[in-house]
Design a protein around this motif. Structure first.
Motif, short mmCIF file in Angstrom:
data_model
loop_
_atom_site.label_atom_id
_atom_site.label_comp_id
_atom_site.label_asym_id
_atom_site.label_seq_id
_atom_site.Cartn_x
_atom_site.Cartn_y
_atom_site.Cartn_z
N GLU A 196 67.09 104.19 77.03
CA GLU A 196 68.54 104.32 77.19
C GLU A 196 69.01 105.75 76.96
N GLN A 197 68.35 106.46 76.06
CA GLN A 197 68.73 107.83 75.74
C GLN A 197 67.86 108.88 76.45
N ASN A 198 67.08 108.40 77.44
CA ASN A 198 66.23 109.31 78.24
C ASN A 198 65.32 110.17 77.37
N LYS A 199 64.65 109.52 76.43
CA LYS A 199 63.81 110.24 75.48
C LYS A 199 62.32 110.07 75.77
N ILE A 200 61.97 109.56 76.96
CA ILE A 200 60.57 109.30 77.28
C ILE A 200 60.31 109.66 78.73
N ASP A 201 59.10 110.14 79.01
CA ASP A 201 58.76 110.65 80.34
C ASP A 201 58.24 109.55 81.26
N ILE A 202 58.89 108.41 81.25
CA ILE A 202 58.55 107.32 82.16
C ILE A 202 59.81 106.46 82.30
N GLY A 203 60.10 106.02 83.50
CA GLY A 203 61.27 105.18 83.71
C GLY A 203 61.05 103.77 83.20
N ILE A 204 62.12 103.09 82.86
CA ILE A 204 61.97 101.75 82.28
C ILE A 204 61.38 100.77 83.28
N SER A 205 61.72 100.91 84.57
CA SER A 205 61.16 99.99 85.57
C SER A 205 59.66 100.19 85.71
N GLU A 206 59.25 101.46 85.77
CA GLU A 206 57.82 101.76 85.86
C GLU A 206 57.08 101.27 84.62
N PHE A 207 57.68 101.51 83.46
CA PHE A 207 57.06 101.06 82.21
C PHE A 207 56.90 99.53 82.20
N CYS A 208 57.95 98.82 82.54
CA CYS A 208 57.90 97.35 82.49
C CYS A 208 56.88 96.80 83.47
N ARG A 209 56.81 97.39 84.66
CA ARG A 209 55.81 96.94 85.64
C ARG A 209 54.40 97.15 85.10
N GLY A 210 54.17 98.33 84.53
CA GLY A 210 52.85 98.61 83.99
C GLY A 210 52.49 97.72 82.82
N ALA A 211 53.46 97.50 81.93
CA ALA A 211 53.22 96.67 80.75
C ALA A 211 52.95 95.23 81.13
N GLU A 212 53.74 94.71 82.07
CA GLU A 212 53.56 93.32 82.53
C GLU A 212 52.22 93.16 83.23
N THR A 213 51.87 94.11 84.08
CA THR A 213 50.61 94.04 84.81
C THR A 213 49.43 94.10 83.86
N ASN A 214 49.45 95.03 82.92
CA ASN A 214 48.36 95.14 81.95
C ASN A 214 48.20 93.86 81.15
N MET A 215 49.33 93.29 80.71
CA MET A 215 49.30 92.07 79.91
C MET A 215 48.70 90.92 80.71
N ASN A 216 49.21 90.70 81.91
CA ASN A 216 48.72 89.58 82.72
C ASN A 216 47.25 89.75 83.07
N ASN A 217 46.86 90.97 83.43
CA ASN A 217 45.45 91.19 83.79
C ASN A 217 44.53 90.97 82.60
N TYR A 218 44.96 91.41 81.42
CA TYR A 218 44.12 91.19 80.24
C TYR A 218 43.93 89.70 79.98
N PHE A 219 45.03 88.95 79.95
CA PHE A 219 44.90 87.54 79.60
C PHE A 219 44.18 86.73 80.68
N LYS A 220 44.32 87.09 81.93
CA LYS A 220 43.62 86.39 83.00
C LYS A 220 42.11 86.47 82.82
#
Length: 240
Positions: A196-220
């Motif tokens: 929200e305060q633009n304090k990280i070098d990755i957009g929230i949409s990109e972060f959420c996609r990556g986090a969701e993908t990593n999580m699902n792939n790990y558990f699968k």
């Protein structure tokens, strides 16, 4: 008890969290671990440990977990740094309720301040006292030592942090360990302030996609896949 939080370019919020904790009479009996997670800006004045680069929530949690297991603490309270709680008894109430219910994992119920309420409905305040649940979302987890000794190290695939909570839920459910959310004890989460305060070098949409993908792939690919899917459905449809 070890109290830990991660900071990435949000020193004021981090120091505010620590100031809130200091109101609690239990605080002097605890150890505080404030990990700077690769900040490029000024450090929080409460910083105790510093990492050279941002290894996200999952990587930072593993740093804290490794340290915790080298100590004799009975509990780890791992707090997001953008939490708000009122009054002087956050720590005291949490430990008392966790012990009263023999909870291996415990969390206050959560009010999200800046986004919709938590997708996982077991985290809402249902006005139902101390509720046994199957797992908790990791916004404010209090975890007993024996649970963390079973985990030792969270999978590196979950570096973004999404899935640590499901992994813990799988471990506790398979070992018959109680998990509690308290409707007697509710806190506020400002949510995603690094984005929200633009304090990280990755957009929230990109972060959420990556986090969701990593999580699902790990558990699968893990032994926990069926239980993971079951825990998701449980939380999306939860009623006490």
């Amino acid at each position: 008890m070890l109290i830990a939080t991660l900071n990435h370019n949000l020193p004021s919020l981090t120091d505010n969290l620590v100031d809130q904790l200091k109101r609690d009479p239990l605080f002097p009996e605890c150890e505080l671990m404030v990990v700077d997670n690769g900040s490029k800006e000024a450090l929080a004045s409460s910083t105790t440990h510093r990492l050279d680069s941002n290894i996200f929530f999952g990587g930072g949690f593993n740093v804290v977990l490794e340290y915790f297991l080298s100590t004799n603490h009975d509990y780890l309270y791992f707090l997001n740094n953008d939490l708000i709680f009122h009054g002087p008894s956050f720590l005291t109430t949490s430990i008392r309720e966790a012990r009263e219910t023999n909870a291996g994992v415990y969390s206050p119920s959560i009010i999200n301040a800046s986004i919709k309420q938590c997708h996982w409905k077991q985290m809402w305040n249902w006005g139902s006292g101390l509720r046994p649940v199957r797992w908790i979302d990791f916004q404010c987890p209090l975890i007993r030592r024996d649970v963390l000794e079973k985990i030792v190290h969270y999978p590196d695939e979950l570096i973004f942090g999404w899935g640590l909570d499901f992994y813990t839920g799988c471990i506790t459910e398979m070992n018959g360990i109680t998990t509690i959310v308290s409707d007697n004890h509710t806190i506020c989460h400002l949510n995603s302030q690094t984005f929200e305060q633009n304090k990280i070098d990755i957009g929230i949409s990109e972060f959420c996609r990556g986090a969701e993908t990593n999580m699902n792939n790990y558990f699968k690919q893990s032994e926990y896949f069926k239980l993971y899917v079951d825990l998701r459905v449980y939380a999306e449809n939860y009623k006490p």
